[in-house]
Scaffold this motif. Structure first.
Motif, PDB file in Angstrom:
ATOM      1  N   ARG A   1       0.827  -1.216   0.000  1.00 44.77           N
ATOM      2  CA  ARG A   1       0.000   0.000   0.000  1.00 44.77           C
ATOM      3  C   ARG A   1       0.864   1.271   0.000  1.00 44.77           C
ATOM      4  O   ARG A   1       0.494   2.277  -0.575  1.00 44.77           O
ATOM      5  N   GLN A   2       2.013   1.202   0.644  1.00 48.37           N
ATOM      6  CA  GLN A   2       2.879   2.382   0.743  1.00 48.37           C
ATOM      7  C   GLN A   2       3.725   2.606  -0.502  1.00 48.37           C
ATOM      8  O   GLN A   2       3.955   3.741  -0.919  1.00 48.37           O
ATOM      9  N   ARG A   3       4.174   1.511  -1.122  1.00 49.05           N
ATOM     10  CA  ARG A   3       5.196   1.629  -2.155  1.00 49.05           C
ATOM     11  C   ARG A   3       4.690   1.511  -3.588  1.00 49.05           C
ATOM     12  O   ARG A   3       5.316   2.065  -4.503  1.00 49.05           O
ATOM     13  N   PHE A   4       3.580   0.821  -3.803  1.00 52.95           N
ATOM     14  CA  PHE A   4       3.154   0.544  -5.178  1.00 52.95           C
ATOM     15  C   PHE A   4       1.846   1.273  -5.461  1.00 52.95           C
ATOM     16  O   PHE A   4       0.766   0.820  -5.084  1.00 52.95           O
ATOM     17  N   THR A   5       1.984   2.425  -6.110  1.00 52.89           N
ATOM     18  CA  THR A   5       0.831   3.305  -6.288  1.00 52.89           C
ATOM     19  C   THR A   5       0.451   3.524  -7.746  1.00 52.89           C
ATOM     20  O   THR A   5      -0.482   4.246  -8.038  1.00 52.89           O
ATOM     21  N   GLU A   6       1.195   2.950  -8.689  1.00 50.25           N
ATOM     22  CA  GLU A   6       0.868   3.151 -10.101  1.00 50.25           C
ATOM     23  C   GLU A   6      -0.456   2.493 -10.458  1.00 50.25           C
ATOM     24  O   GLU A   6      -1.203   2.984 -11.292  1.00 50.25           O
ATOM     25  N   HIS A   7      -0.731   1.336  -9.861  1.00 48.12           N
ATOM     26  CA  HIS A   7      -2.010   0.677 -10.064  1.00 48.12           C
ATOM     27  C   HIS A   7      -2.369  -0.060  -8.781  1.00 48.12           C
ATOM     28  O   HIS A   7      -1.517  -0.309  -7.936  1.00 48.12           O
ATOM     29  N   TYR A   8      -3.652  -0.387  -8.643  1.00 46.97           N
ATOM     30  CA  TYR A   8      -4.100  -1.020  -7.403  1.00 46.97           C
ATOM     31  C   TYR A   8      -3.788  -2.515  -7.440  1.00 46.97           C
ATOM     32  O   TYR A   8      -4.062  -3.204  -8.428  1.00 46.97           O
ATOM     33  N   ILE A   9      -3.212  -3.015  -6.351  1.00 49.19           N
ATOM     34  CA  ILE A   9      -2.900  -4.439  -6.211  1.00 49.19           C
ATOM     35  C   ILE A   9      -3.845  -5.028  -5.178  1.00 49.19           C
ATOM     36  O   ILE A   9      -3.881  -4.584  -4.032  1.00 49.19           O
ATOM     37  N   TYR A  10      -4.621  -6.024  -5.583  1.00 48.33           N
ATOM     38  CA  TYR A  10      -5.604  -6.653  -4.702  1.00 48.33           C
ATOM     39  C   TYR A  10      -4.900  -7.727  -3.874  1.00 48.33           C
ATOM     40  O   TYR A  10      -4.247  -8.625  -4.418  1.00 48.33           O
ATOM     41  N   CYS A  11      -5.021  -7.653  -2.548  1.00 55.34           N
ATOM     42  CA  CYS A  11      -4.289  -8.545  -1.640  1.00 55.34           C
ATOM     43  C   CYS A  11      -5.236  -9.471  -0.877  1.00 55.34           C
ATOM     44  O   CYS A  11      -6.183  -9.010  -0.236  1.00 55.34           O
ATOM     45  N   ILE A  12      -4.940 -10.757  -0.932  1.00 50.76           N
ATOM     46  CA  ILE A  12      -5.702 -11.767  -0.188  1.00 50.76           C
ATOM     47  C   ILE A  12      -4.768 -12.414   0.827  1.00 50.76           C
ATOM     48  O   ILE A  12      -3.714 -12.945   0.458  1.00 50.76           O
ATOM     49  N   LEU A  13      -5.119 -12.344   2.108  1.00 52.82           N
ATOM     50  CA  LEU A  13      -4.355 -13.000   3.167  1.00 52.82           C
ATOM     51  C   LEU A  13      -4.854 -14.432   3.333  1.00 52.82           C
ATOM     52  O   LEU A  13      -6.050 -14.666   3.534  1.00 52.82           O
TER      53      LEU A  13
ATOM     54  N   PRO B   1     -12.219 -23.707  -5.455  1.00 54.11           N
ATOM     55  CA  PRO B   1     -13.267 -22.889  -6.081  1.00 54.11           C
ATOM     56  C   PRO B   1     -13.525 -21.585  -5.329  1.00 54.11           C
ATOM     57  O   PRO B   1     -13.803 -20.548  -5.945  1.00 54.11           O
ATOM     58  N   GLU B   2     -13.420 -21.630  -3.987  1.00 54.23           N
ATOM     59  CA  GLU B   2     -13.625 -20.406  -3.215  1.00 54.23           C
ATOM     60  C   GLU B   2     -12.500 -19.414  -3.497  1.00 54.23           C
ATOM     61  O   GLU B   2     -12.744 -18.208  -3.664  1.00 54.23           O
ATOM     62  N   LEU B   3     -11.258 -19.921  -3.566  1.00 56.08           N
ATOM     63  CA  LEU B   3     -10.130 -19.052  -3.873  1.00 56.08           C
ATOM     64  C   LEU B   3     -10.322 -18.400  -5.243  1.00 56.08           C
ATOM     65  O   LEU B   3     -10.099 -17.195  -5.407  1.00 56.08           O
ATOM     66  N   LEU B   4     -10.765 -19.186  -6.216  1.00 47.61           N
ATOM     67  CA  LEU B   4     -10.998 -18.648  -7.550  1.00 47.61           C
ATOM     68  C   LEU B   4     -12.075 -17.573  -7.527  1.00 47.61           C
ATOM     69  O   LEU B   4     -11.944 -16.522  -8.178  1.00 47.61           O
ATOM     70  N   ALA B   5     -13.140 -17.794  -6.750  1.00 45.50           N
ATOM     71  CA  ALA B   5     -14.213 -16.805  -6.657  1.00 45.50           C
ATOM     72  C   ALA B   5     -13.707 -15.508  -6.044  1.00 45.50           C
ATOM     73  O   ALA B   5     -14.065 -14.411  -6.488  1.00 45.50           O
ATOM     74  N   ARG B   6     -12.848 -15.627  -5.036  1.00 40.68           N
ATOM     75  CA  ARG B   6     -12.312 -14.432  -4.392  1.00 40.68           C
ATOM     76  C   ARG B   6     -11.347 -13.677  -5.323  1.00 40.68           C
ATOM     77  O   ARG B   6     -11.307 -12.451  -5.338  1.00 40.68           O
ATOM     78  N   ILE B   7     -10.571 -14.420  -6.087  1.00 41.95           N
ATOM     79  CA  ILE B   7      -9.686 -13.782  -7.067  1.00 41.95           C
ATOM     80  C   ILE B   7     -10.507 -13.036  -8.111  1.00 41.95           C
ATOM     81  O   ILE B   7     -10.186 -11.900  -8.481  1.00 41.95           O
ATOM     82  N   ASN B   8     -11.573 -13.657  -8.586  1.00 38.93           N
ATOM     83  CA  ASN B   8     -12.417 -12.998  -9.587  1.00 38.93           C
ATOM     84  C   ASN B   8     -13.072 -11.733  -9.032  1.00 38.93           C
ATOM     85  O   ASN B   8     -13.267 -10.745  -9.760  1.00 38.93           O
TER      86      ASN B   8
END
Length: 351
Positions: free
Chosen positions: A74-86, A115-122
């Motif tokens: 969040r601090q360093r990469f601001t050119e485009h939004y990166i979606y993060c899943i923990l 399948p749940e992981l895929l749904a969350r990625i989508n």
């Protein structure tokens, strides 16, 4: 940063080799471009090199754990939004809150269900897809810029300068509660709209090769009002859109001066929106160091002198201090996004 093809790119970060290989295999079969890292430090190196859209990271890792990785993204990469899943074995409510507060967008408890992981990625892809907005912003800015054939990479340089200044200011105590990763991302996205109002300026004024008359300058100054009015109309439709609010502030006030001698309203000091005060420095530096229809390019040394001498007059002194901290980056951007028209001249010597 390496640009990727149309495939969505996913970075999987986990110190468990088996889990890493399993997720990589599944996502590759689903058509994603997959990168892998065994810890947060390795992940940050990959993020610097490649354009990553989705990050799936384990919480517990050596060196840099998942929480810290999310914070640094969040601090360093601001050119485009990166979606993060923990992805973690933790599942208590307070731990979920901690994870989301670190900058994570979603949370999955191990063992993961494919399948749940895929749904969350989508779901993440749909959110990242909102960056079409950014393309529209830049296209609007290009529309205004196309009226002026001399400015070339002006938009790209101004957004780079603006982001550089904002990052430097984020380290100043007085801006700690104001400039965060989102502010930096927004100023990078919206600063290209600073001159959107130029679409309403007649060619005879906008493209005049010599000095403007007093009447012509009054016409030119109206581009700030025209730009603000255009973006105000959009704000009435989408009043919660923070990016439109910042874009409107920049368009209206980037020619205001710290001492109150600017236009269009004669604002002074902190009455000028912070985003506009930042873009003012970026815009003037670029105007000095590049060729325009009415002038040659001046040297970066001369531009630096002008910025420093204008502290407390044209520019916010704190932003000038930020400029001093990142002036070498400015010089780099001059060359990286060069119009390659001619060598700059020193204003004093003419050489």
């Amino acid at each position: 940063m390496e640009k990727l093809e149309s495939k969505t790119s996913v970075l999987v970060v986990d110190d468990d080799d088996i889990a890493l290989e399993m997720i990589e295999h599944y996502l590759t079969q689903e058509g994603f471009m997959v990168f892998t890292a065994l810890d947060g430090r390795e992940a940050l190196a990959l993020l610097e090199k490649h354009e990553i859209h989705i990050v799936i990271t384990d919480w517990e890792m050596p060196v840099i754990n998942g929480l810290e990785l999310c914070r640094q993204i969040r601090q360093r990469f601001t050119e485009h939004y990166i979606y993060c899943i923990l992805l973690t074995s933790r599942g208590r409510h307070e731990e979920i809150v901690e994870g989301m507060a670190s900058g994570a967008d979603d949370f999955m408890v191990k063992p993961f269900n494919p399948p749940e992981l895929l749904a969350r990625i989508n779901a993440g892809i749909r959110l990242v897809g909102l960056e079409t907005r950014d393309l529209v912003i830049f296209a609007m800015a290009r529309l205004a810029e196309s009226r002026d054939t001399e400015t070339g990479e002006h938009l790209e340089r101004v957004r780079q300068y603006s982001r550089c200044l904002a990052r430097a200011m984020a380290n100043m105590p007085q801006f700690a509660d104001v400039i965060d990763g989102e502010f930096i991302r927004l100023i990078y996205q919206t600063s290209p709209l600073h001159d959107i109002g130029k679409v309403g300026i007649p060619d005879g004024v906008l493209l005049k090769p010599g000095k403007l008359t007093a009447d012509e300058f009054e016409v030119m100054k109206k581009h700030t009002i025209l730009g603000a009015d255009t973006l105000d109309a959009a704000l009435r439709k989408f009043p919660r859109a923070r990016f439109l609010r910042m874009a409107r502030d920049i368009a209206a006030a980037h020619h205001e001066k710290w001492d109150g001698s600017g236009y269009p309203y004669g604002l002074s000091g902190t009455d000028i929106p912070l985003s506009a005060r930042i873009v003012a420095v970026a815009d003037v530096y670029d105007a000095l160091t590049t060729r325009r229809i009415y002038k040659d390019a001046y040297s970066t040394d001369y531009a630096e002198t002008v910025i420093l001498e204008s502290s407390g007059k044209h520019f916010d002194p704190d932003i000038v201090k930020a400029f001093e901290a990142c002036k070498q980056d400015f010089v780099q951007y001059v060359h990286q996004y060069s119009d390659a028209i001619e060598e700059p001249v020193d204003f004093v010597t003419g050489e």
